[in-house]
Design a protein around this motif. Structure first.
Motif, PDB file in Angstrom:
ATOM      1  N   ALA A 150      56.644  83.195 -18.880  1.00 32.87           N
ATOM      2  CA  ALA A 150      56.557  83.053 -17.422  1.00 32.87           C
ATOM      3  C   ALA A 150      56.862  81.603 -17.024  1.00 32.87           C
ATOM      4  N   TRP A 151      56.972  81.375 -15.716  1.00 30.99           N
ATOM      5  CA  TRP A 151      57.399  80.056 -15.240  1.00 30.99           C
ATOM      6  C   TRP A 151      56.251  79.068 -15.074  1.00 30.99           C
ATOM      7  N   ASN A 152      55.012  79.548 -15.115  1.00 24.03           N
ATOM      8  CA  ASN A 152      53.962  78.621 -14.668  1.00 24.03           C
ATOM      9  C   ASN A 152      53.594  77.550 -15.694  1.00 24.03           C
ATOM     10  N   SER A 177      61.564  81.901 -18.562  1.00 21.13           N
ATOM     11  CA  SER A 177      61.727  82.372 -17.182  1.00 21.13           C
ATOM     12  C   SER A 177      62.995  81.802 -16.563  1.00 21.13           C
ATOM     13  N   GLU A 178      63.619  82.597 -15.732  1.00 20.59           N
ATOM     14  CA  GLU A 178      64.840  82.152 -15.029  1.00 20.59           C
ATOM     15  C   GLU A 178      64.548  80.993 -14.070  1.00 20.59           C
ATOM     16  N   TYR A 179      63.270  80.797 -13.721  1.00 22.87           N
ATOM     17  CA  TYR A 179      62.916  79.694 -12.819  1.00 22.87           C
ATOM     18  C   TYR A 179      62.720  78.379 -13.570  1.00 22.87           C
ATOM     19  N   GLY A 206      68.364  83.313 -18.750  1.00 20.08           N
ATOM     20  CA  GLY A 206      68.876  84.319 -17.819  1.00 20.08           C
ATOM     21  C   GLY A 206      67.766  85.151 -17.216  1.00 20.08           C
ATOM     22  N   PHE A 207      68.171  86.236 -16.572  1.00 20.47           N
ATOM     23  CA  PHE A 207      67.237  87.056 -15.801  1.00 20.47           C
ATOM     24  C   PHE A 207      66.643  88.183 -16.658  1.00 20.47           C
ATOM     25  N   GLY A 208      65.462  88.624 -16.221  1.00 21.59           N
ATOM     26  CA  GLY A 208      64.731  89.631 -16.989  1.00 21.59           C
ATOM     27  C   GLY A 208      65.543  90.875 -17.291  1.00 21.59           C
ATOM     28  N   LEU A 249      50.858  91.178 -25.212  1.00 21.42           N
ATOM     29  CA  LEU A 249      51.095  91.085 -23.778  1.00 21.42           C
ATOM     30  C   LEU A 249      50.016  90.202 -23.172  1.00 21.42           C
ATOM     31  N   GLU A 250      50.438  89.085 -22.584  1.00 22.34           N
ATOM     32  CA  GLU A 250      49.507  88.214 -21.853  1.00 22.34           C
ATOM     33  C   GLU A 250      49.856  88.369 -20.388  1.00 22.34           C
ATOM     34  N   LEU A 251      49.037  89.095 -19.660  1.00 16.87           N
ATOM     35  CA  LEU A 251      49.418  89.509 -18.303  1.00 16.87           C
ATOM     36  C   LEU A 251      48.534  88.846 -17.245  1.00 16.87           C
ATOM     37  N   GLY A 252      48.517  89.417 -16.086  1.00 18.56           N
ATOM     38  CA  GLY A 252      47.848  88.778 -14.951  1.00 18.56           C
ATOM     39  C   GLY A 252      46.340  88.938 -14.958  1.00 18.56           C
ATOM     40  N   GLY A 253      45.720  88.416 -13.916  1.00 19.87           N
ATOM     41  CA  GLY A 253      44.264  88.495 -13.806  1.00 19.87           C
ATOM     42  C   GLY A 253      43.790  88.429 -12.376  1.00 19.87           C
ATOM     43  N   LYS A 254      42.524  88.723 -12.196  1.00 22.45           N
ATOM     44  CA  LYS A 254      41.847  88.572 -10.898  1.00 22.45           C
ATOM     45  C   LYS A 254      40.408  88.234 -11.265  1.00 22.45           C
ATOM     46  N   THR A 283      48.038  80.270 -11.727  1.00 22.45           N
ATOM     47  CA  THR A 283      47.582  80.344 -13.109  1.00 22.45           C
ATOM     48  C   THR A 283      46.955  81.711 -13.334  1.00 22.45           C
ATOM     49  N   CYS A 284      47.272  82.266 -14.512  1.00 21.72           N
ATOM     50  CA  CYS A 284      46.800  83.625 -14.816  1.00 21.72           C
ATOM     51  C   CYS A 284      45.280  83.694 -14.809  1.00 21.72           C
ATOM     52  N   ILE A 285      44.622  82.569 -15.116  1.00 19.08           N
ATOM     53  CA  ILE A 285      43.159  82.556 -15.236  1.00 19.08           C
ATOM     54  C   ILE A 285      42.479  82.113 -13.942  1.00 19.08           C
ATOM     55  N   GLU A 384      44.036  92.592  -6.051  1.00 19.19           N
ATOM     56  CA  GLU A 384      45.409  92.347  -6.493  1.00 19.19           C
ATOM     57  C   GLU A 384      45.642  90.857  -6.732  1.00 19.19           C
ATOM     58  N   GLU A 385      46.460  90.557  -7.736  1.00 17.62           N
ATOM     59  CA  GLU A 385      46.720  89.153  -8.077  1.00 17.62           C
ATOM     60  C   GLU A 385      47.668  88.534  -7.049  1.00 17.62           C
ATOM     61  N   VAL A 386      47.227  87.430  -6.422  1.00 15.29           N
ATOM     62  CA  VAL A 386      48.061  86.744  -5.426  1.00 15.29           C
ATOM     63  C   VAL A 386      48.912  85.674  -6.118  1.00 15.29           C
ATOM     64  N   GLY A 412      41.148  91.984 -16.779  1.00  9.53           N
ATOM     65  CA  GLY A 412      40.032  91.479 -17.585  1.00  9.53           C
ATOM     66  C   GLY A 412      40.444  90.260 -18.395  1.00  9.53           C
ATOM     67  N   LEU A 413      41.058  89.275 -17.709  1.00  6.07           N
ATOM     68  CA  LEU A 413      41.539  88.118 -18.460  1.00  6.07           C
ATOM     69  C   LEU A 413      40.420  87.107 -18.701  1.00  6.07           C
ATOM     70  N   ALA A 414      39.696  86.733 -17.632  1.00  4.73           N
ATOM     71  CA  ALA A 414      38.669  85.698 -17.790  1.00  4.73           C
ATOM     72  C   ALA A 414      37.570  85.900 -16.758  1.00  4.73           C
TER      73      ALA A 414
END
Ligand code: NAD
Length: 492
Positions: A150-152, A177-179, A206-208, A249-254, A283-285, A384-386, A412-414
């Motif tokens: 990811a880009w972050n 990431s393309e960014y 390149g792109f996904g 897979l390291e994905l999003g969080g809330k 940040t994902c966390i 939802e993750e913003v 359920g990330l953190a």
């Protein structure tokens, strides 16, 4: 203007399409680099280079101790280049130099730690219930690992994958990431300088959909290690299933950040701020759901607004800036649209809520630090993750209620817990369904500690000793040392 080509088989390689795309500085809005626009042909070339390096040659013959030494050498080079790498990251993702510089100075530790671990992967001699047969296990690399980031935090997320994968003896094809492709493509020079044989580490930009998906689908890719959104993660998981291919897979969080009335008040305020406004919330966390016990709720929100209101917004390259721009135009629009959603759902806007155009702002990439109160956990703004500087404050009364709200989420990330009661700290850390629980701190990560998600936040763990197992497979070897003629028609 810089131009970045792919890095395949130890060489800079122009994209098969001949096309390049623009990379922008999120703060100035200026295009500062042209990046190779990869496609399936480039993915195929890179995978073939990685497979050739895995199957035969210097890397295939290398002993784990030698692999470890190369990783330690890379750690030294990364340390030397940390400042430059940090500045490069800021130019591409617009996060604060204070944050990115700290990350790039810390990167070397992953290469040093996993370099040390490379020759400590031990199989076992197993007790045998079968006379005359000796049985042992070996842990072997998987082969070619596709790494998609990811880009972050481009180089940090890459290092969490690359260091253990190489320590285990795999080869790599990286798709940043393309960014934010520049830092990863420049990192390839450091890999080369460290002495990794050509083809062991490759990078295609390149792109996904255009180059990431062909990488996932390639028949010679043996694993994907991915960091990104849950939506892209799910697509990759589905594609991997068709090949019966393992993934991390390291994905999003809330993530819930939970403040009890017995907490150190000021420390908890700073923890809440760090949970959501650090890295502009990208940040994902992010501790984007702040649960505050009712007796201190109003006082806590008042103090949060005071501290967040005093944050310096502006140039990410300035060491005095606290909140920088949003990285991508799409992300900027998404954040503003979630602010509208929260208002429509009846949350109370307590602070911010619109684009920031004050001193230090440039272009259309700044959003004010935003706080919503009166949020109920079933609102979209709570579920939802913003991925931006938007905090939802949810009041609660009891410990049981805090656990129920904290866990009532698909991610359920953190999770964070603020309390002075050690019993409560232990109970909460046991009951919260998240891969990481922080008590009286937030956003602590280390090369020594496993990191990853429960539920829709992911699969597998990065960092810590168990991370290397994600890049190994176990073989059981049976050797008969007494020849006895067994009945060939029954299992031995
Ligand atoms: P994203 O999912 O849009 O993209 C991530 C990467 O996947 C990019 O390199 C992209 O090009 C690639 N990609 C997209 N679709 C693909 C496909 N079909 N096949 C192959 N590759 C594909 O995510 P993003 O916007 O770059 O990053 C933000 C997300 O990342 C947030 O959800 C955040 O929580 C998550 N994240 C998670 C962690 C973690 O460790 N859990 C860390 C950082 C970011």
């Amino acid at each position: 203007m810089e131009t970045y080509d792919h890095y395949i088989g130890g060489e800079r390689v122009a994209p098969a399409s001949g096309e390049y795309f623009d990379s922008e500085n999120p703060y100035t809005g200026e295009v500062w680099a042209k990046v190779a626009r990869g496609n399936a042909e480039d993915a195929d070339r890179a995978v073939r280079a990685a497979k050739a390096a895995f199957d035969h040659g210097d890397w295939a013959d290398m002993r784990p101790t030698q692999r470890g030494k190369l990783l330690v050498r890379l750690a030294e080079i990364v340390e030397r280049e940390a400042v430059r790498l940090g500045e490069l990251e800021v130019r591409d993702n617009g996060k604060l130099i204070a944050e990115m510089g700290a990350q790039t100075r810390y990167l070397a530790e992953w290469y040093r730690y996993f370099g040390g671990l490379a020759d400590k992967v031990e199989g076992a001699v197993l007790p045998s219930d079968k006379p005359g047969i000796f049985n042992f296990t070996r842990h072997e690399p998987l082969g070619v690992v596709g790494m998609i980031t990811a880009w972050n935090s481009p180089l940090l997320l890459l290092s969490w994958k690359l260091a253990p994968a190489l320590a285990a003896g795999n080869t790599a094809v990286i798709k940043p990431s393309e960014y934010t492709s520049a830092s990863t493509l420049e990192f390839m020079d450091l890999v080369k300088e460290a002495g990794f044989p050509d083809g062991v580490v490759n990078c295609i930009a390149g792109f996904g959909k255009e180059v990431g998906q062909p990488l996932v689908d390639h028949p010679h890719v043996d694993k994907i290690a991915f960091t990104g959104s849950d939506v892209a993660g799910q697509r990759i998981y589905e594609s991997a299933a068709r090949k019966i291919m393992p993934v991390t897979l390291e994905l999003g969080g809330k993530s819930p950040n939970i403040v009890f009335e017995d907490a150190d008040f000021e420390a908890a305020v700073m923890g809440a701020i760090s949970g959501i406004f650090a890295a502009t919330g990208q940040t994902c966390i992010a501790g984007s759901r702040l649960l505050v016990q009712r007796p201190i709720h109003d006082r806590f929100v008042k103090r949060l607004i005071e501290v967040a209101g005093a944050a310096t917004i502006g140039d990410p390259m300035s060491p005095d800036t606290h909140v920088g721009p949003v990285t991508t135009p799409a992300q900027y629009e998404k954040i503003l649209s979630y602010i509208d959603v929260a208002k429509e759902d009846g949350a109370t806007l307590a602070m911010g809520g619109k684009p920031y155009t004050g001193q230090g702002a440039k272009g259309e990439r700044f959003v004010e630090p935003t706080i919503f109160t009166g949020v109920s956990n079933d609102m979209r703004i709570a579920q939802e993750e913003v991925f931006g500087p938007v905090l939802s404050v949810i009041p609660f009364d009891t410990e049981e209620e805090a656990i129920a709200i904290g866990n009532d989420i698909m991610f359920g990330l953190a999770a964070g817990v603020w309390t002075s009661d050690i019993g409560r700290a232990l109970r909460m850390s046991e009951k919260l369904k998240a891969g990481t629980v922080w008590v009286n701190t937030y956003r602590a990560v280390s090369f020594m500690s496993p990191f990853g998600g429960y539920k829709r936040s992911g699969q597998g763990r990065e960092s810590g000793q168990e991370a290397i197992k994600e890049f190994l497979q176990t073989k059981s070897v049976w050797i008969a040392h007494e020849t006895s003629v067994a009945n060939p028609f029954i299992i031995r």
